[in-house]
Design a protein around this motif. Structure first.
Motif, PDB file in Angstrom:
ATOM      1  N   THR A  24       0.774  -1.274   0.034  1.00 15.11           N
ATOM      2  CA  THR A  24      -0.043  -0.041  -0.068  1.00 15.11           C
ATOM      3  C   THR A  24       0.775   1.141  -0.186  1.00 15.11           C
ATOM      4  OG1 THR A  24      -0.074   0.291   2.532  1.00 15.11           O
ATOM      5  CG2 THR A  24      -1.685  -1.096   1.410  1.00 15.11           C
ATOM      6  N   ARG A  25       0.192   2.075   0.061  1.00 21.12           N
ATOM      7  CA  ARG A  25       0.924   3.815  -0.163  1.00 21.12           C
ATOM      8  C   ARG A  25       1.926   3.980   1.202  1.00 21.12           C
ATOM      9  NH1 ARG A  25      -3.979   7.275  -2.343  1.00 21.12           N
ATOM     10  NH2 ARG A  25      -4.411   6.181  -4.229  1.00 21.12           N
ATOM     11  N   TYR A  30       6.368   0.892  -2.390  1.00 26.78           N
ATOM     12  CA  TYR A  30       4.977   1.165  -3.383  1.00 26.78           C
ATOM     13  C   TYR A  30       5.174   1.613  -4.556  1.00 26.78           C
ATOM     14  CZ  TYR A  30       0.541   3.562  -4.374  1.00 26.78           C
ATOM     15  OH  TYR A  30      -0.468   4.051  -5.182  1.00 26.78           O
ATOM     16  N   ASP A  31       6.127   2.860  -4.799  1.00 28.84           N
ATOM     17  CA  ASP A  31       6.440   3.344  -5.987  1.00 28.84           C
ATOM     18  C   ASP A  31       6.805   2.228  -7.096  1.00 28.84           C
ATOM     19  OD1 ASP A  31       5.217   5.725  -5.462  1.00 28.84           O
ATOM     20  OD2 ASP A  31       6.810   6.743  -4.670  1.00 28.84           O
ATOM     21  N   ARG A  34       4.160  -0.539  -8.099  1.00 30.52           N
ATOM     22  CA  ARG A  34       3.071   0.035  -8.769  1.00 30.52           C
ATOM     23  C   ARG A  34       3.377   0.412 -10.308  1.00 30.52           C
ATOM     24  NH1 ARG A  34       2.640   5.608  -9.400  1.00 30.52           N
ATOM     25  NH2 ARG A  34       3.926   6.826  -8.175  1.00 30.52           N
ATOM     26  N   SER A  35       4.651   0.636 -10.636  1.00 36.10           N
ATOM     27  CA  SER A  35       5.218   0.989 -11.690  1.00 36.10           C
ATOM     28  C   SER A  35       4.775   0.052 -12.858  1.00 36.10           C
ATOM     29  CB  SER A  35       6.810   1.668 -11.778  1.00 36.10           C
ATOM     30  OG  SER A  35       7.336   0.231 -11.568  1.00 36.10           O
ATOM     31  N   ARG A  44      -2.022   5.327  -9.225  1.00 34.19           N
ATOM     32  CA  ARG A  44      -1.620   5.176  -7.825  1.00 34.19           C
ATOM     33  C   ARG A  44      -2.958   4.589  -7.170  1.00 34.19           C
ATOM     34  NH1 ARG A  44       2.339   8.181  -5.569  1.00 34.19           N
ATOM     35  NH2 ARG A  44       1.331   7.799  -3.640  1.00 34.19           N
ATOM     36  N   PRO A  45      -2.891   3.036  -7.229  1.00 35.62           N
ATOM     37  CA  PRO A  45      -3.910   2.243  -6.420  1.00 35.62           C
ATOM     38  C   PRO A  45      -3.887   2.052  -5.246  1.00 35.62           C
ATOM     39  CG  PRO A  45      -1.812   0.828  -7.311  1.00 35.62           C
ATOM     40  CD  PRO A  45      -1.516   2.209  -7.676  1.00 35.62           C
ATOM     41  N   VAL A  48      -1.453  -2.797  -4.297  1.00 34.68           N
ATOM     42  CA  VAL A  48      -0.836  -3.808  -4.909  1.00 34.68           C
ATOM     43  C   VAL A  48      -0.816  -5.310  -4.333  1.00 34.68           C
ATOM     44  CG1 VAL A  48       0.949  -4.361  -6.815  1.00 34.68           C
ATOM     45  CG2 VAL A  48       0.065  -1.994  -6.329  1.00 34.68           C
ATOM     46  N   GLY A  85      -2.728  -0.810 -14.400  1.00 36.88           N
ATOM     47  CA  GLY A  85      -2.674   0.090 -13.118  1.00 36.88           C
ATOM     48  C   GLY A  85      -4.020   0.548 -13.049  1.00 36.88           C
ATOM     49  N   VAL A  91      -4.938  -3.569  -7.686  1.00 40.58           N
ATOM     50  CA  VAL A  91      -3.897  -4.310  -8.901  1.00 40.58           C
ATOM     51  C   VAL A  91      -3.725  -5.605  -8.490  1.00 40.58           C
ATOM     52  CG1 VAL A  91      -1.995  -4.238  -9.881  1.00 40.58           C
ATOM     53  CG2 VAL A  91      -3.007  -2.159  -9.599  1.00 40.58           C
ATOM     54  N   ASP A  93      -1.357  -8.316  -8.955  1.00 39.53           N
ATOM     55  CA  ASP A  93       0.098  -8.395  -9.340  1.00 39.53           C
ATOM     56  C   ASP A  93       0.269  -9.937  -9.593  1.00 39.53           C
ATOM     57  OD1 ASP A  93       2.709  -8.375 -10.143  1.00 39.53           O
ATOM     58  OD2 ASP A  93       2.821  -6.343  -9.132  1.00 39.53           O
TER      59      ASP A  93
END
Length: 461
Positions: A24-25, A30-31, A34-35, A44-45, A48, A85, A91, A93
């Motif tokens: 999560t954020r 996270y970054d 999520r990319s 920005r989910p 993920v 995304g 998401v 994954d």
């Protein structure tokens, strides 16, 4: 959504029930997690979910349905439409679903949809076997296969879906199914070309084709209209053992091409011959005679060497792409391709010509949801660049105009190369009765359109 609990708390409760990892954020990773592969998209989910098994997938689907959260599915993350995304949703994954089971006796493989084309290719070629995937080793096998899969074995073994024997998936109801010719045959038909509309596919079973000997690599020729048209003519007349992808593009600064040619448009013919070096020499001779090659790296090699020119995964360019199927590629069309590429301001742009035929054309049009078996040539234009939405809009218009210039405006298209087009663009991928049949199957397996972040086929009323 249950208003008694904040969303973060609900996601934490979901995480406690899964074997996989929920990012999560709040997480440092996270970054990175999520990319996606294309720089056009920076969504920005809420979370993920790196699922660990098919049960995790079912649990996340049930959670998304109960909370009304938008659901995206990521395999390799190369969706041209950005469907890997979601903004504020979930998401799934699949990258940790990377198991592979090769059965040499039956020449089959079960492969997790977290694997890339290169992963599977490198594993099976050790056994003298192959699955024909696309033209990039970094693309996930999930999205590639479900859209069809047009690659370096298309004339010898057909599309990727022509080697598909079964698919394990989770439906919108959370049911875990295996679809094949005998079990859920309607669903199996739809999965072969209908994209991610019908469930989350977790494993794919392929027939493995023998490849005892292979000759391949790039043949670089001067990019004149006459050379390009002649290349397409020869590719159509070539034996089925030879599949080609012609790329008209600026030559990158590679060591095997003299520096004076770097940055200049050239015809890079990716040649893939299934057979012995002696047979390959005869099949390739007409292409080598088109003009004095700028470079010729075609030779005996592992099939996976065809992926040697893939850019490194850390590169995340924005991409605009459009495709059409055409019956022929004339000198006039080649001149228009060159003009479009010269007019494109991106330093990296490409016109592609994929001559089809062979095994590809011997499958009945209605045998799968991929309905373009009579298409002789697929033409595509791609631009890679950096920039925001306004830059993407500019290059989307360029790619559309370029493909319009070499084809009829309403010609059919390849679903895996569609951007955010909808409407007319999507119907170009699924003409006539194929569209109607897909909508009926969608209504059966996903009547509420839970799986809508894709090239979406709405359920029939």
């Amino acid at each position: 959504m249950d208003k008694r609990f904040p969303l973060e708390d609900q996601i934490d409760m979901l995480a406690s029930s899964l074997r996989g990892r929920v990012v999560t954020r709040r997480d440092a990773a996270y970054d990175e997690v999520r990319s996606v592969a294309l720089g056009n998209f920076d969504r920005r989910p809420a979370a993920v979910i790196r699922v660990a098994n098919v049960a995790d997938v079912a649990a996340v689907i049930n959670f998304a349905r109960a909370t009304d959260l938008e659901l995206a599915v990521r395999s390799g993350g190369h969706s041209v439409g950005g469907h890997s995304g979601t903004e504020g949703g979930l998401v799934i994954d699949l990258r940790d679903l990377n198991g592979i089971e090769i059965d040499g006796e039956t020449s089959t493989v079960w492969a997790g949809t977290g694997l890339s084309s290169g992963d599977v290719t490198r594993a099976v070629e050790q056994h003298g076997l192959i699955v024909g995937f696309g033209d990039s080793g970094t693309v996930g096998i999930g999205g590639l296969t479900l859209g069809g899969g047009i690659g370096y074995m298309v004339r010898k073994h057909g599309l990727t879906i022509d080697s598909l024997l079964a698919a394990e998936l989770v439906t919108a109801a959370g049911d875990i199914l295996v679809a094949d010719a005998d079990h859920h045959p309607d669903l199996f038909w739809a999965l072969r070309g209908g994209g991610g509309n019908f469930g989350v596919v977790t494993r794919l079973k392929f027939r493995l084709n023998p490849l005892p000997s292979f000759v391949g690599g790039p043949l670089v020729l001067p990019a004149t209209a006459e050379n390009i048209a002649k290349f397409a003519e020869l590719a159509d007349a070539a034996p089925d053992a030879l599949s080609t992808i012609a790329m008209v593009m600026p030559i990158p600064p590679v060591p095997f091409v003299r520096a004076e040619f770097h940055g200049r448009l050239a015809l890079i013919g990716m040649m893939a011959f299934s057979g012995t070096p002696d047979a390959a020499t005869a099949a390739l001779a007409p292409f080598r005679a088109i003009a004095t090659p700028i470079a010729d790296l075609v030779g005996p090699a592992p099939y996976s060497a065809m992926y040697a020119m893939d850019p490194p995964p850390e590169m995340r360019p924005a991409v605009s792409c459009r495709s059409r199927f055409v019956d022929r590629f004339s000198v006039e069309a080649a001149a228009k391709m060159l003009a479009a590429l010269e007019a494109c301001p991106s330093p990296m742009k490409m016109g592609q010509i994929r001559v089809l035929g062979g095994a590809y054309s011997r499958v009945a049009t209605d045998a799968t949801a991929f309905a373009h078996r009579q298409g002789k040539i697929m033409v595509a234009f791609l631009a890679m660049y950096e920039g925001g939405a306004d830059v993407t809009a500019h290059f989307d218009r360029w790619a559309t105009g370029a493909v319009d210039s070499v084809s009829e405006k309403n010609a059919v298209a390849y679903v895996n190369f569609l951007g955010i087009e909808g409407g007319e663009g999507l119907r170009a991928a699924y003409p006539g009765s194929t569209w109607d049949r897909l909508r009926q199957i969608k209504a059966k397996y996903d009547p509420e359109n839970l799986f809508r972040l894709n090239q979406n086929i709405p359920p029939a009323a």
